[in-house]
Design an enzyme around this catalytic site. Structure first.
Site, PDB file in Angstrom:
ATOM      1  N   HIS A  36       0.575  -1.116   0.049  1.00  0.00           N
ATOM      2  CA  HIS A  36       0.157  -0.062  -0.075  1.00  0.00           C
ATOM      3  C   HIS A  36       0.799   1.490   0.049  1.00  0.00           C
ATOM      4  O   HIS A  36       1.968   1.224   0.247  1.00  0.00           O
ATOM      5  CB  HIS A  36      -1.084  -0.033   1.230  1.00  0.00           C
ATOM      6  CG  HIS A  36      -0.093   0.135   2.491  1.00  0.00           C
ATOM      7  ND1 HIS A  36       0.496  -0.869   3.156  1.00  0.00           N
ATOM      8  CD2 HIS A  36       0.155   1.396   3.161  1.00  0.00           C
ATOM      9  CE1 HIS A  36       1.143  -0.520   4.230  1.00  0.00           C
ATOM     10  NE2 HIS A  36       1.121   1.072   4.185  1.00  0.00           N
ATOM     11  N   HIS A 114       5.422   5.990  -1.862  1.00  0.00           N
ATOM     12  CA  HIS A 114       6.346   4.551  -1.781  1.00  0.00           C
ATOM     13  C   HIS A 114       5.528   3.646  -1.310  1.00  0.00           C
ATOM     14  O   HIS A 114       4.790   3.758  -0.392  1.00  0.00           O
ATOM     15  CB  HIS A 114       7.675   4.906  -1.354  1.00  0.00           C
ATOM     16  CG  HIS A 114       7.516   4.948   0.143  1.00  0.00           C
ATOM     17  ND1 HIS A 114       7.313   6.026   0.984  1.00  0.00           N
ATOM     18  CD2 HIS A 114       7.477   4.068   1.033  1.00  0.00           C
ATOM     19  CE1 HIS A 114       7.320   5.654   2.104  1.00  0.00           C
ATOM     20  NE2 HIS A 114       7.513   4.603   2.355  1.00  0.00           N
TER      21      HIS A 114
END
Length: 167
Positions: A36, A114
């Site tokens: 995620h 990220h």
């Protein structure tokens, strides 16, 4: 309870590409269902506040957008985290900012979108150069979730508390 706001990686092609790279890179791999983008980390939150947080976040309006996962990077010296980046961080940065503003969360730290794919416990020598310009795939972003992170000896377990979908 430990809480954060995230956009899950649900694209099967991206997940497959990341899992293949994890096998090559090594380390303690993040489970595919835990991949995620963390949009906002809220930290320890009293359970009685969750309803208000969810209600606030459900008022957010945003349009669906696509994000190309691109390249690879690391955090820490020595390296402790290996992550996959994006080619254009702006849409995720904007969404993070909207969420932070809605929650009156102030931060001086610049948000770097990220997806953590692996963690290293020791000073392992890794070679990630083959992934520096790698295109992992394109993820459609049409929702985000409020999640609880339950820490366990085998790694974190994420529990979805609520979901907010685009307008």
């Amino acid at each position: 309870m430990r809480v954060f706001v995230a956009a899950d990686i649900t694209d099967d092609n991206i997940r497959h590409n990341i899992m293949t790279a994890q096998d090559i890179i090594g380390g303690q791999n993040v489970k595919q269902e835990n991949l995620h983008f963390t949009l906002q980390f809220l930290g320890e939150v009293d359970e009685s506040c969750i309803h208000q947080i969810v209600s606030t976040l459900q008022t957010i309006k945003f349009n669906k957008f696509n994000v190309m996962l691109y390249g690879i990077g690391t955090f820490g010296r020595p390296v402790r985290v290996i992550w996959v980046g994006v080619n254009d961080p702006t849409p995720l940065q904007d969404l993070s900012c909207i969420i932070g503003h809605a929650l009156n969360k102030k931060t001086d730290k610049k948000f770097t979108p990220h997806v953590t794919i692996s963690r290293l416990k020791k000073n392992n020598k890794i070679n990630i150069t083959q992934y520096e310009d790698y295109i992992w795939g394109t993820q459609s972003m049409d929702r985000f979730k409020i999640k609880e992170s339950v820490l366990s000896p085998s790694g974190p377990v994420y529990v979805d508390l609520a979901e907010v979908t685009c307008t």
